[in-house]
Write a protein that holds these residues in place. Sequence first.
Motif, mmCIF file in Angstrom:
data_model
loop_
_atom_site.group_PDB
_atom_site.id
_atom_site.type_symbol
_atom_site.label_atom_id
_atom_site.label_comp_id
_atom_site.label_asym_id
_atom_site.label_seq_id
_atom_site.Cartn_x
_atom_site.Cartn_y
_atom_site.Cartn_z
ATOM 1 N N GLY A 195 -85.878 -9.282 -49.624
ATOM 2 C CA GLY A 195 -86.115 -7.894 -49.979
ATOM 3 C C GLY A 195 -85.230 -7.414 -51.105
ATOM 4 O O GLY A 195 -84.753 -8.185 -51.924
ATOM 5 N N VAL A 196 -84.997 -6.107 -51.097
ATOM 6 C CA VAL A 196 -84.238 -5.446 -52.165
ATOM 7 C C VAL A 196 -82.743 -5.720 -52.024
ATOM 8 O O VAL A 196 -82.280 -6.262 -51.018
ATOM 9 C CB VAL A 196 -84.510 -3.927 -52.154
ATOM 10 C CG1 VAL A 196 -85.956 -3.644 -52.521
ATOM 11 C CG2 VAL A 196 -84.179 -3.317 -50.811
ATOM 12 N N THR A 197 -81.984 -5.307 -53.022
ATOM 13 C CA THR A 197 -80.541 -5.544 -53.067
ATOM 14 C C THR A 197 -79.826 -4.949 -51.856
ATOM 15 O O THR A 197 -78.834 -5.504 -51.385
ATOM 16 C CB THR A 197 -79.958 -4.961 -54.366
ATOM 17 O OG1 THR A 197 -80.674 -5.508 -55.460
ATOM 18 C CG2 THR A 197 -78.495 -5.307 -54.517
ATOM 19 N N GLN A 198 -80.318 -3.838 -51.332
ATOM 20 C CA GLN A 198 -79.666 -3.182 -50.196
ATOM 21 C C GLN A 198 -79.702 -4.028 -48.927
ATOM 22 O O GLN A 198 -78.992 -3.728 -47.963
ATOM 23 C CB GLN A 198 -80.312 -1.817 -49.914
ATOM 24 C CG GLN A 198 -80.020 -0.775 -50.957
ATOM 25 C CD GLN A 198 -80.977 -0.849 -52.150
ATOM 26 O OE1 GLN A 198 -81.840 -1.697 -52.213
ATOM 27 N NE2 GLN A 198 -80.783 0.044 -53.106
ATOM 28 N N CYS A 199 -80.482 -5.097 -48.897
ATOM 29 C CA CYS A 199 -80.500 -6.001 -47.739
ATOM 30 C C CYS A 199 -79.156 -6.708 -47.576
ATOM 31 O O CYS A 199 -78.887 -7.290 -46.525
ATOM 32 C CB CYS A 199 -81.615 -7.026 -47.876
ATOM 33 S SG CYS A 199 -83.264 -6.337 -47.698
ATOM 34 N N GLN A 200 -78.297 -6.652 -48.607
ATOM 35 C CA GLN A 200 -76.962 -7.238 -48.497
ATOM 36 C C GLN A 200 -76.183 -6.614 -47.350
ATOM 37 O O GLN A 200 -75.403 -7.294 -46.688
ATOM 38 C CB GLN A 200 -76.183 -7.045 -49.802
ATOM 39 C CG GLN A 200 -76.700 -7.841 -50.949
ATOM 40 C CD GLN A 200 -75.938 -7.555 -52.233
ATOM 41 O OE1 GLN A 200 -75.040 -6.728 -52.274
ATOM 42 N NE2 GLN A 200 -76.308 -8.253 -53.293
ATOM 43 N N GLU A 201 -76.400 -5.322 -47.102
ATOM 44 C CA GLU A 201 -75.714 -4.651 -45.993
ATOM 45 C C GLU A 201 -76.074 -5.307 -44.663
ATOM 46 O O GLU A 201 -75.211 -5.506 -43.808
ATOM 47 C CB GLU A 201 -76.097 -3.167 -45.959
ATOM 48 C CG GLU A 201 -75.714 -2.401 -47.199
ATOM 49 C CD GLU A 201 -76.388 -1.036 -47.273
ATOM 50 O OE1 GLU A 201 -76.942 -0.579 -46.252
ATOM 51 O OE2 GLU A 201 -76.344 -0.429 -48.348
ATOM 52 N N THR A 202 -77.346 -5.631 -44.503
ATOM 53 C CA THR A 202 -77.799 -6.283 -43.276
ATOM 54 C C THR A 202 -77.172 -7.660 -43.149
ATOM 55 O O THR A 202 -76.740 -8.064 -42.066
ATOM 56 C CB THR A 202 -79.332 -6.394 -43.276
ATOM 57 O OG1 THR A 202 -79.892 -5.100 -43.469
ATOM 58 C CG2 THR A 202 -79.847 -6.964 -41.970
ATOM 59 N N LEU A 203 -77.090 -8.380 -44.256
ATOM 60 C CA LEU A 203 -76.477 -9.705 -44.226
ATOM 61 C C LEU A 203 -74.979 -9.617 -43.943
ATOM 62 O O LEU A 203 -74.424 -10.474 -43.260
ATOM 63 C CB LEU A 203 -76.745 -10.433 -45.542
ATOM 64 C CG LEU A 203 -78.209 -10.824 -45.769
ATOM 65 C CD1 LEU A 203 -78.400 -11.363 -47.175
ATOM 66 C CD2 LEU A 203 -78.671 -11.818 -44.734
#
Length: 115
Positions: free
Chosen positions: A64-72
């Motif tokens: 997905g989008v760059t903000q998926c880094q938070e989930t990771l």
Amino acid sequence: MKILVPVKRVVDYNVKVRVKADESGVDLANVKMSMNPFDEIAIEEAVRLREAGVATEVVAVSCGVTQCQETLRTALAIGADRALLVETSAELQPLAVAKLIKAVVEKEAPELVIL
């Protein structure tokens, strides 16, 4: 044994979802996002298997989008060893996500995938 766990970024389960004024979808402006609770359970179980000596590495992957880094980062905080982001700005449909995860599985060659 390497374990791969796909994780998804979703609207936090404590947030009341609002529909857009034109009824074209969900209003995501200023909405708290978090990891899908079922994916969180999968990460926790993979970490338990690693701690029990059954697995050697836990890899979290998200598309997905760059903000998926938070989930990771959340997955790493729970105990995952590595995190992979398949970054795209396109809105992904389920079949596209399945094909991306298939490609990651072929590249990483895990012995177990927990969904």
